[in-house]
Design a protein around this motif. Structure first.
Motif, PDB file in Angstrom:
ATOM      1  N   HIS A 156      -4.458  22.151 -62.957  1.00  0.00           N
ATOM      2  CA  HIS A 156      -5.545  21.344 -63.461  1.00  0.00           C
ATOM      3  C   HIS A 156      -6.961  21.731 -62.319  1.00  0.00           C
ATOM      4  O   HIS A 156      -7.393  22.079 -62.445  1.00  0.00           O
TER       5      HIS A 156
ATOM      6  N   THR B  68      -4.319  16.188 -77.378  1.00  0.00           N
ATOM      7  CA  THR B  68      -5.588  16.389 -76.290  1.00  0.00           C
ATOM      8  C   THR B  68      -5.550  16.782 -75.597  1.00  0.00           C
ATOM      9  O   THR B  68      -6.023  17.007 -74.318  1.00  0.00           O
ATOM     10  N   GLU B  69      -4.407  16.551 -74.258  1.00  0.00           N
ATOM     11  CA  GLU B  69      -3.310  17.187 -73.653  1.00  0.00           C
ATOM     12  C   GLU B  69      -2.839  18.395 -73.305  1.00  0.00           C
ATOM     13  O   GLU B  69      -1.712  18.446 -74.202  1.00  0.00           O
TER      14      GLU B  69
ATOM     15  N   THR C 245       6.119  12.796 -72.081  1.00  0.00           N
ATOM     16  CA  THR C 245       4.718  12.384 -70.637  1.00  0.00           C
ATOM     17  C   THR C 245       5.032  10.886 -70.247  1.00  0.00           C
ATOM     18  O   THR C 245       4.701  10.910 -69.203  1.00  0.00           O
TER      19      THR C 245
ATOM     20  N   LEU D 166      -0.890  18.295 -65.828  1.00  0.00           N
ATOM     21  CA  LEU D 166      -0.931  16.912 -67.002  1.00  0.00           C
ATOM     22  C   LEU D 166      -2.745  17.142 -66.985  1.00  0.00           C
ATOM     23  O   LEU D 166      -3.784  16.964 -66.550  1.00  0.00           O
ATOM     24  N   VAL D 167      -3.568  17.914 -67.959  1.00  0.00           N
ATOM     25  CA  VAL D 167      -4.827  19.105 -68.087  1.00  0.00           C
ATOM     26  C   VAL D 167      -4.387  18.210 -69.107  1.00  0.00           C
ATOM     27  O   VAL D 167      -4.743  18.897 -70.719  1.00  0.00           O
ATOM     28  N   THR D 168      -6.243  18.096 -69.886  1.00  0.00           N
ATOM     29  CA  THR D 168      -7.174  17.781 -70.796  1.00  0.00           C
ATOM     30  C   THR D 168      -7.317  18.961 -71.418  1.00  0.00           C
ATOM     31  O   THR D 168      -8.082  20.008 -70.984  1.00  0.00           O
TER      32      THR D 168
END
Length: 261
Positions: free
Chosen positions: A180, A171-172, A212, A222-224
């Motif tokens: 970001h 999910t990331e 991570t 770190l981007v959702t």
């Protein structure tokens, strides 16, 4: 070059694009045919040296999880060679669009540099943006370097924002520093924010957690997935990001044991 020296060269390489690293690593590992046990140690060292390069983790996971590691190397080389992400992205960007990218996104620039009708705005990211713009201009591409204080203005003027994944979990995603901010600005201003996940970037949860948890993630973003409106990968184009990513390699935990550098 001796296989061990070749592996040391790959381990110490900095600034190389993921596809080149995968090819060089596969070539180096294939030279260990006389010493198959050395492949395990070499694979661990490679991912320790390149802790945020998803395609290298993907390659090493396939190699260590295969009954025949040498067949796995050849299969991975062939798969990354035939990655259709570049063509899908090239065809998807609208005519005469103004496009914002971050740093030096290899897949994105390989896809768009030959278009000729696009205007590229490259957000600086640890010196990569400056180098990318210099290279693009040498190819007669309309490219402009964007400093971080200019990001808000540039995002509002662009037609599409494209972020390239260094690696992706369920999910990331890990992306170049500055990604970001660009993705978040695009999301709140309702701009199209596309994620490019080239071959080998999508990892299973155990490998993603290991990646991570290291200090190297402090140097990237770190981007959702919720910030993106579209994902472009070897599977094509999808505007449905409601489901977790499906991993492209097995969760080979043998890769996670630490070895002396």
């Amino acid at each position: 070059m001796h296989p061990i020296e070749h592996l040391r060269y790959v381990a110490r390489a900095r600034g190389a694009d993921p596809v080149s690293l995968v090819r060089e690593t596969a070539a180096a590992l294939s030279g260990l045919g006389h010493e198959p046990a050395g492949i395990v140690l070499a694979a661990r060292r490679i991912v320790q040296r390149h802790p945020t390069c998803g395609p290298l983790w993907w390659l090493c996971s396939h190699v260590l999880g295969a009954l025949d590691p040498f067949v796995a190397m050849r299969d991975c080389e062939e798969e990354i060679k035939n990655d259709s992400t570049i063509k899908s992205l090239r065809d998807a960007v609208p005519q005469d669009a103004a496009v914002c990218v971050v740093g030096w996104p290899t897949t994105v620039l390989n896809a768009l540099a030959s278009r000729g009708d696009l205007k590229l705005f490259v957000v600086e990211s640890n010196g990569d943006g400056d180098a990318a713009v210099e290279r693009l201009i040498s190819m007669d591409v309309d490219a402009t370097l964007v400093q971080f204080e200019e990001v808000s203005r540039v995002v509002s003027s662009c037609d599409v924002l494209i972020i390239e994944a260094l690696a992706a979990g369920p999910t990331e995603v890990l992306c170049s520093s500055g990604s970001h901010a660009v993705a978040a600005l695009g999301y709140v201003t309702q701009k199209p924010v596309w994620l490019v996940a080239a071959c080998g970037t999508r990892l299973p949860a155990p490998l993603w957690s290991a990646m991570t948890s290291g200090d190297a993630v402090n140097e990237v973003d770190l981007v959702t997935l919720s910030l993106f409106s579209r994902v472009i990968s070897k599977d094509g184009i999808s505007d449905d990001l409601s489901q977790p990513f499906v991993a492209e390699c097995p969760p080979t935990t043998e890769l996670l044991r630490h070895s002396a550098m």
